[in-house]
Scaffold this active site. Sequence first.
Site, PDB file in Angstrom:
ATOM      1  CG  ASP A  70      92.409  64.206  50.708  1.00 11.48           C
ATOM      2  OD1 ASP A  70      92.667  65.318  51.197  1.00 11.48           O
ATOM      3  OD2 ASP A  70      91.836  64.047  49.616  1.00 11.48           O
ATOM      4  CG  ASP A  72      88.173  68.745  49.929  1.00 17.05           C
ATOM      5  OD1 ASP A  72      86.988  68.785  50.300  1.00 17.05           O
ATOM      6  OD2 ASP A  72      89.051  69.535  50.345  1.00 17.05           O
ATOM      7  CB  THR A 138      91.689  68.558  54.614  1.00 12.78           C
ATOM      8  OG1 THR A 138      91.405  69.322  53.430  1.00 12.78           O
ATOM      9  CG2 THR A 138      91.467  69.441  55.835  1.00 12.78           C
ATOM     10  CE  LYS A 176      96.456  66.511  52.555  1.00 11.95           C
ATOM     11  NZ  LYS A 176      95.524  65.662  51.786  1.00 11.95           N
ATOM     12  CG  ASP A 191      91.849  62.946  45.706  1.00 11.77           C
ATOM     13  OD1 ASP A 191      91.815  63.751  44.759  1.00 11.77           O
ATOM     14  OD2 ASP A 191      91.902  63.317  46.889  1.00 11.77           O
TER      15      ASP A 191
END
Length: 236
Positions: A70, A72, A138, A176, A191
Amino acid sequence: MQKTLLVTSLLVSALVSTGANADPKTPGTHKGYSTIELVNNGIPKDLKMITVDDIKNELKGKGHIAVGLDVDDTTLFSSPVFYRGQQEFSPGGYSYLSNQKFWDKANCGWDAFSMPKEIAKKIIAMHQERGDDIYFITARTPSKCHFTTDYLKKTFHIKNMHDVIFSGSSHTKYMKTQYIKANNIKIYYGDADGDIISARKAGAEGIRVMRSANSSYKPIPKNGIYGERILKDSQY
């Protein structure tokens, strides 16, 4: 546009109403602890903490694989980008997340203000040493530029850089998953709760990178809420 704003509003409301609980689409299976709780109280024994070296040892003797990260709060600490976007496009609100002008700023230049996370440096260096294929996926809305791809390539010295995949986000689907599956990714680092579930739905392992306690992306997720493995010292 009104429909997009409604979806965004519902998503934000869901996040706020569930607090630091699991992704509203998938109930948690374990207690889980936020990064703030771990910083203040230490690491509980029931969490499955691992290091980059642990993963390296597990992969020793195995062939090259594809892995994903990922962006961010996993690869980049990008809170400055989102803070600036909110201030400029929707002070005090979240409608900026449905504004293409914001995403064009973020994706086409503002990432220069995103700081690389130390854990991402270690993850990427280890996988490059093994000769693994590295993908970045992302949930951001895409823009017609390649700045973020170029920035990640330069910042992390990526040898075989793939264009960043912009999956977009959804209140009802794990966007995703299709990209993790299509690229035969075996390990996906992220995260967010959605990162862990997206990976599992694609047949990959989702490994948790702890979101920094001072991230602008609230609420801070509960690490370990799905019984997933968590990278030690990955909050920075």
